[in-house]
Design a protein around this motif. Structure first.
Motif, PDB file in Angstrom:
ATOM      1  N   ALA A  79      44.899  33.037  37.143  1.00  0.00           N
ATOM      2  CA  ALA A  79      45.040  32.995  38.598  1.00  0.00           C
ATOM      3  C   ALA A  79      45.113  31.538  39.058  1.00  0.00           C
ATOM      4  CB  ALA A  79      43.863  33.701  39.267  1.00  0.00           C
ATOM      5  N   PHE A  80      46.029  31.241  39.968  1.00  0.00           N
ATOM      6  CA  PHE A  80      46.176  29.883  40.484  1.00  0.00           C
ATOM      7  C   PHE A  80      44.851  29.349  41.017  1.00  0.00           C
ATOM      8  CE2 PHE A  80      50.945  30.545  41.591  1.00  0.00           C
ATOM      9  CZ  PHE A  80      51.283  30.372  40.259  1.00  0.00           C
ATOM     10  N   ASP A  81      44.088  30.190  41.704  1.00  0.00           N
ATOM     11  CA  ASP A  81      42.817  29.762  42.296  1.00  0.00           C
ATOM     12  C   ASP A  81      41.768  29.399  41.249  1.00  0.00           C
ATOM     13  OD1 ASP A  81      43.866  30.154  44.822  1.00  0.00           O
ATOM     14  OD2 ASP A  81      42.898  32.104  45.106  1.00  0.00           O
ATOM     15  N   ASP A  82      41.889  29.934  40.045  1.00  0.00           N
ATOM     16  CA  ASP A  82      40.929  29.664  38.979  1.00  0.00           C
ATOM     17  C   ASP A  82      41.377  28.583  38.007  1.00  0.00           C
ATOM     18  OD1 ASP A  82      39.146  31.589  39.876  1.00  0.00           O
ATOM     19  OD2 ASP A  82      40.020  33.173  38.637  1.00  0.00           O
ATOM     20  N   LEU A  83      42.624  28.150  38.106  1.00  0.00           N
ATOM     21  CA  LEU A  83      43.194  27.255  37.100  1.00  0.00           C
ATOM     22  C   LEU A  83      42.422  25.947  36.966  1.00  0.00           C
ATOM     23  CD1 LEU A  83      45.346  26.712  35.001  1.00  0.00           C
ATOM     24  CD2 LEU A  83      46.872  25.980  36.853  1.00  0.00           C
ATOM     25  N   TYR A  84      42.195  25.265  38.050  1.00  0.00           N
ATOM     26  CA  TYR A  84      41.494  23.979  37.974  1.00  0.00           C
ATOM     27  C   TYR A  84      40.078  24.171  37.437  1.00  0.00           C
ATOM     28  CZ  TYR A  84      39.291  19.573  39.159  1.00  0.00           C
ATOM     29  OH  TYR A  84      38.593  18.396  39.091  1.00  0.00           O
ATOM     30  N   LYS A  85      39.368  25.188  37.907  1.00  0.00           N
ATOM     31  CA  LYS A  85      37.999  25.441  37.437  1.00  0.00           C
ATOM     32  C   LYS A  85      37.992  25.728  35.930  1.00  0.00           C
ATOM     33  CE  LYS A  85      37.606  28.380  40.802  1.00  0.00           C
ATOM     34  NZ  LYS A  85      37.203  29.458  41.685  1.00  0.00           N
ATOM     35  N   LEU A  86      38.977  26.482  35.456  1.00  0.00           N
ATOM     36  CA  LEU A  86      39.077  26.786  34.023  1.00  0.00           C
ATOM     37  C   LEU A  86      39.316  25.516  33.216  1.00  0.00           C
ATOM     38  CD1 LEU A  86      39.389  28.676  31.556  1.00  0.00           C
ATOM     39  CD2 LEU A  86      41.797  28.937  32.219  1.00  0.00           C
ATOM     40  N   VAL A  87      40.281  24.718  33.653  1.00  0.00           N
ATOM     41  CA  VAL A  87      40.597  23.472  32.937  1.00  0.00           C
ATOM     42  C   VAL A  87      39.371  22.563  32.895  1.00  0.00           C
ATOM     43  CG1 VAL A  87      41.973  21.347  33.035  1.00  0.00           C
ATOM     44  CG2 VAL A  87      43.084  23.571  33.329  1.00  0.00           C
TER      45      VAL A  87
END
Length: 154
Positions: free
Chosen positions: A13-21
Motif C-alpha cells: 500500500a502506498f500509505d505503508d511504503l515509507y514506514k515499511l522501508v
C-alpha cells in the motif's frame, strides 16, 4: 558463483511504503548506495526518503529505487552482510524486494526459514497479503522456499 535469493512483497500500500522501508532499514547496521532509475529531482540522502517515495508514487511511469543494506538482521537469528532493497513502482502498484547472495556459513534452509518468519512479521505489521522468497527470480514457483506461510518446492 553463488546463488542469488530474494524475498518479494507484492502490492505494498502506498500509505505503508515509507514506514515499511524505514522499518527494514532500521533492521540493518548501515544503508548506502541509493540509485533511482528515473530523474525524480535532487536526491539528498543515501537512503530512500519520504520525499523520494512521494515523488516516485506521483511519477507517471515506472520507477525503481535501490539501496544497499549492510548487516540486515532477520529477527536476531540471521544477519546478512549485504542485501539490496528494491522498491519497484509499476502499473500503479509497488513491490518491495530484498535480494542477497552472500549468506552466512550455515545451511540456506535455515536462512530462508528465518527470512520467511521475518517476511511474515512484516506482512502482518504492514498488512501485505502476498509475499514469497526463493532463488532469484522468486516469481518462479519451482524455486521458492516459501509462499506466504506455506513452504515451497525447495
Amino acid at each position: 558463483m553463488s546463488e542469488c535469493y530474494e524475498i518479494i512483497f507484492e502490492q505494498v500500500a502506498f500509505d505503508d511504503l515509507y514506514k515499511l522501508v524505514r522499518f527494514i532499514e532500521r533492521e540493518s547496521r548501515t544503508v548506502s548506495g541509493l540509485v533511482v532509475s528515473e530523474d525524480l529531482g535532487e536526491i539528498s540522502s543515501a537512503r530512500i526518503s519520504k520525499r523520494l517515495i512521494d515523488k516516485a508514487i506521483s511519477y507517471v511511469g515506472n520507477v525503481c529505487m535501490v539501496e544497499q543494506l549492510h548487516e540486515l538482521n532477520f529477527l536476531g537469528v540471521i544477519s546478512l552482510r549485504l542485501v539490496w532493497l528494491r522498491v519497484v513502482k509499476y502499473e500503479g502498484k509497488v513491490d518491495v524486494e530484498l535480494s542477497f547472495s552472500d549468506v552466512p556459513p550455515i545451511a540456506i534452509d535455515h536462512v530462508m526459514l528465518a527470512a520467511q518468519r521475518y517476511a511474515e512479521r512484516l506482512s502482518t505489521k504492514f498488512n501485505m497479503k502476498i509475499f514469497y522468497g526463493g532463488l532469484e527470480p522468486a516469481g518462479d514457483t519451482d524455486t521458492r522456499y516459501f509462499t506466504g506461510n506455506t513452504l515451497g518446492q525447495l
